[in-house]
Scaffold this motif. Structure first.
Motif, mmCIF file in Angstrom:
data_model
loop_
_atom_site.group_PDB
_atom_site.id
_atom_site.type_symbol
_atom_site.label_atom_id
_atom_site.label_comp_id
_atom_site.label_asym_id
_atom_site.label_seq_id
_atom_site.Cartn_x
_atom_site.Cartn_y
_atom_site.Cartn_z
ATOM 1 N N ALA A 183 0.823 -1.209 0.000
ATOM 2 C CA ALA A 183 0.000 0.000 0.000
ATOM 3 C C ALA A 183 0.858 1.260 0.000
ATOM 4 N N ALA A 184 2.073 1.175 0.531
ATOM 5 C CA ALA A 184 2.953 2.348 0.605
ATOM 6 C C ALA A 184 3.437 2.816 -0.753
ATOM 7 N N GLY A 185 3.375 1.937 -1.794
ATOM 8 C CA GLY A 185 3.586 2.467 -3.124
ATOM 9 C C GLY A 185 4.644 1.873 -4.022
ATOM 10 N N TRP A 186 5.221 0.708 -3.677
ATOM 11 C CA TRP A 186 6.181 0.165 -4.648
ATOM 12 C C TRP A 186 5.521 -0.181 -5.992
ATOM 13 N N PRO A 187 4.224 -0.578 -6.042
ATOM 14 C CA PRO A 187 3.640 -0.827 -7.377
ATOM 15 C C PRO A 187 3.622 0.424 -8.259
ATOM 16 N N GLU A 188 3.246 1.575 -7.696
ATOM 17 C CA GLU A 188 3.218 2.809 -8.488
ATOM 18 C C GLU A 188 4.625 3.196 -8.945
ATOM 19 N N ARG A 189 5.613 2.996 -8.087
ATOM 20 C CA ARG A 189 6.996 3.289 -8.472
ATOM 21 C C ARG A 189 7.459 2.331 -9.565
ATOM 22 N N THR A 190 6.996 1.101 -9.487
ATOM 23 C CA THR A 190 7.321 0.129 -10.540
ATOM 24 C C THR A 190 6.702 0.550 -11.867
ATOM 25 N N ALA A 191 5.449 1.009 -11.815
ATOM 26 C CA ALA A 191 4.770 1.452 -13.043
ATOM 27 C C ALA A 191 5.550 2.570 -13.731
ATOM 28 N N ARG A 192 6.115 3.486 -12.935
ATOM 29 C CA ARG A 192 6.891 4.571 -13.544
ATOM 30 C C ARG A 192 8.115 4.024 -14.270
ATOM 31 N N ARG A 193 8.728 2.989 -13.706
ATOM 32 C CA ARG A 193 9.909 2.406 -14.336
ATOM 33 C C ARG A 193 9.554 1.659 -15.626
ATOM 34 N N LEU A 194 8.298 1.230 -15.744
ATOM 35 C CA LEU A 194 7.865 0.488 -16.934
ATOM 36 C C LEU A 194 6.995 1.340 -17.861
ATOM 37 N N ARG A 195 7.006 2.651 -17.632
ATOM 38 C CA ARG A 195 6.095 3.534 -18.375
ATOM 39 C C ARG A 195 6.322 3.467 -19.873
ATOM 40 N N ASP A 196 7.564 3.401 -20.307
ATOM 41 C CA ASP A 196 7.828 3.358 -21.747
ATOM 42 C C ASP A 196 7.250 2.106 -22.393
ATOM 43 N N ARG A 197 7.039 1.074 -21.582
ATOM 44 C CA ARG A 197 6.496 -0.177 -22.120
ATOM 45 C C ARG A 197 4.982 -0.249 -21.969
ATOM 46 N N GLN A 198 4.370 0.816 -21.395
ATOM 47 C CA GLN A 198 2.921 0.859 -21.216
ATOM 48 C C GLN A 198 2.413 -0.359 -20.448
ATOM 49 N N VAL A 199 2.942 -0.534 -19.247
ATOM 50 C CA VAL A 199 2.510 -1.611 -18.361
ATOM 51 C C VAL A 199 1.809 -0.991 -17.158
ATOM 52 N N ALA A 200 0.593 -1.417 -16.880
ATOM 53 C CA ALA A 200 -0.132 -0.960 -15.695
ATOM 54 C C ALA A 200 0.256 -1.842 -14.513
ATOM 55 N N VAL A 201 0.741 -1.221 -13.442
ATOM 56 C CA VAL A 201 1.048 -1.944 -12.211
ATOM 57 C C VAL A 201 0.189 -1.306 -11.124
ATOM 58 N N VAL A 202 -0.856 -2.010 -10.678
ATOM 59 C CA VAL A 202 -1.853 -1.394 -9.817
ATOM 60 C C VAL A 202 -1.831 -2.027 -8.423
ATOM 61 N N ASN A 203 -2.278 -1.233 -7.462
ATOM 62 C CA ASN A 203 -2.047 -1.516 -6.051
ATOM 63 C C ASN A 203 -3.325 -2.018 -5.373
ATOM 64 N N ARG A 204 -3.267 -3.228 -4.826
ATOM 65 C CA ARG A 204 -4.346 -3.740 -3.993
ATOM 66 C C ARG A 204 -3.779 -4.134 -2.623
ATOM 67 N N GLY A 205 -2.951 -3.259 -2.077
ATOM 68 C CA GLY A 205 -2.402 -3.488 -0.746
ATOM 69 C C GLY A 205 -3.310 -2.934 0.335
#
Length: 373
Positions: A183-205
């Motif tokens: 919930a603290a946000g590693w999924p959102e930070r991961t999404a930013r790292r994969l932004r060029d590849r258009q990958v959604a990384v969403v948080n259900r923490g």
């Protein structure tokens, strides 16, 4: 291929009625970051833990300063029944990955603040009145909750459960099922790292969440239903889901004897069975499964040598899964053979990673997902 709705930002909701807050004649502005973009958007609202209908007098959404009304079956106002979720009509606002999305809800009230969850969303109540869509939002300080130890925390964002975008081109959607560390946000930070590849990384923490059992103690409702019991609604019901990362288990080991009865301490075998069961359900639903190792908690409340041995046994089983492993344990501990968080990554409580730790988790997750999506 026809356009499809895709999760761009999500949260898992829990019962936060313990806060004792009532919202009346106020507009709440909830701000989230879009994980992926699309031609249109829609927002999902939740009154799952409310005991009375949630009346939304008017709603609007803003994307990088552009505003549009939200409607529900063509109407500007709607009642979300107690215990239910609702999705607004499609809104004609284009979204790009990383865009700031603001959801404004005017709540004439009274409504008991009941459905929310700690997440990366920020929110503010307004001065009295309807300010939905306003360029000059009269925001007030976010209310705080006093915890049993006297500490204070900002109350989490109410009502908003997800923001979805309509996309012509399919994209992977990685759903992260976890506890407060997620919930603290590693999924959102991961999404930013994969932004060029258009990958959604969403948080259900969910803060305090456990894998096998529901939350216990005074904050049990806030800690939510167990990961395995909420799997269908928080993973399978996520729009466009293609992958799941399961990052649960540390609270199963740490809570018994502190926040939960001592006899709820699981064996390593019980944790392995639960992880294996979730993995099987995910694969049966067509998802690719990634499992995260249980992170270190030496020095945190609830730690002892026996629990550490069980954690190590579970992690050994997880590492045996092969390519579908996100090894957060190895990434965060202070060195080979160590059982504690590296001080560089420790928030200070020896359980939760700080900002540097969350960035480290995002680096590891992005590397693994980069090979999987």
């Amino acid at each position: 291929m026809s356009p499809a709705w895709t999760a761009s930002w999500t949260q898992a909701v829990t019962d936060v009625g313990v806060a004792g807050l009532e919202l009346r004649d106020v507009t709440v502005r909830i701000t989230v970051e879009a994980g992926v973009g699309g031609e249109r958007l829609r927002a999902g609202l939740s009154n799952r833990f409310g005991t009375t209908p949630l009346h939304v007098g008017r709603a609007a959404v803003r994307v990088d300063g552009r505003a549009a009304p939200m409607r529900f079956g063509g109407r500007s106002a709607v009642d979300v029944p107690a215990g239910e979720d609702l999705v607004c009509d499609p809104v004609d606002l284009a979204v790009v990955a990383g865009a700031e999305v603001e959801v404004d809800l005017y709540l004439p009230g009274p409504w008991r603040y009941a459905t929310a969850n700690v997440s990366t969303a920020t929110w503010h109540p307004s001065a009295p009145g309807d300010h939905a869509g306003s360029d000059d939002f009269p925001g007030r300080a976010t209310p705080e909750l006093t915890l049993p130890d006297g500490a204070e925390m900002e109350l989490p964002a109410p009502v908003l459960r997800d923001v979805e975008v309509l996309r012509d081109v399919p994209t992977p959607v990685v759903v992260c099922l976890g506890d407060s560390i997620t919930a603290a946000g590693w999924p959102e930070r991961t999404a930013r790292r994969l932004r060029d590849r258009q990958v959604a990384v969403v948080n259900r923490g969910i803060a305090g969440n456990r894998l096998r059992l529901d939350g216990a103690g005074p904050f049990g409702p806030v800690f939510g239903a167990s990961g395995r019991s909420r799997f269908d609604r928080d993973v399978l019901a996520t729009a466009g889901r293609t992958h799941v990362v399961v990052a649960l288990g540390v609270n199963d080991l740490g809570h018994p004897g502190t926040m939960a009865p001592e006899d709820q301490l699981p064996t390593a075998e019980q944790l392995v069975r639960a992880l294996d069961g979730i993995g099987a359900r995910a694969r049966d639903a067509g998802l690719s499964v990634l499992t995260a190792t249980v992170t270190p908690f030496d020095g945190a409340e609830g730690f002892d040598r026996e629990r550490e041995l069980r954690r190590a046994e579970v992690n050994e089983w997880i590492r045996g899964l092969g390519s579908g492993v996100v090894d957060f344990d190895a990434a965060l501990r202070s060195g080979p053979g160590a059982i504690a968080l590296d001080p560089r990554f420790d928030s200070g409580d020896h359980l939760h990673p700080g900002d540097a730790g969350l960035d480290r988790m995002a680096d590891v997750a992005a590397e693994v997902l980069g090979r999987s999506v």
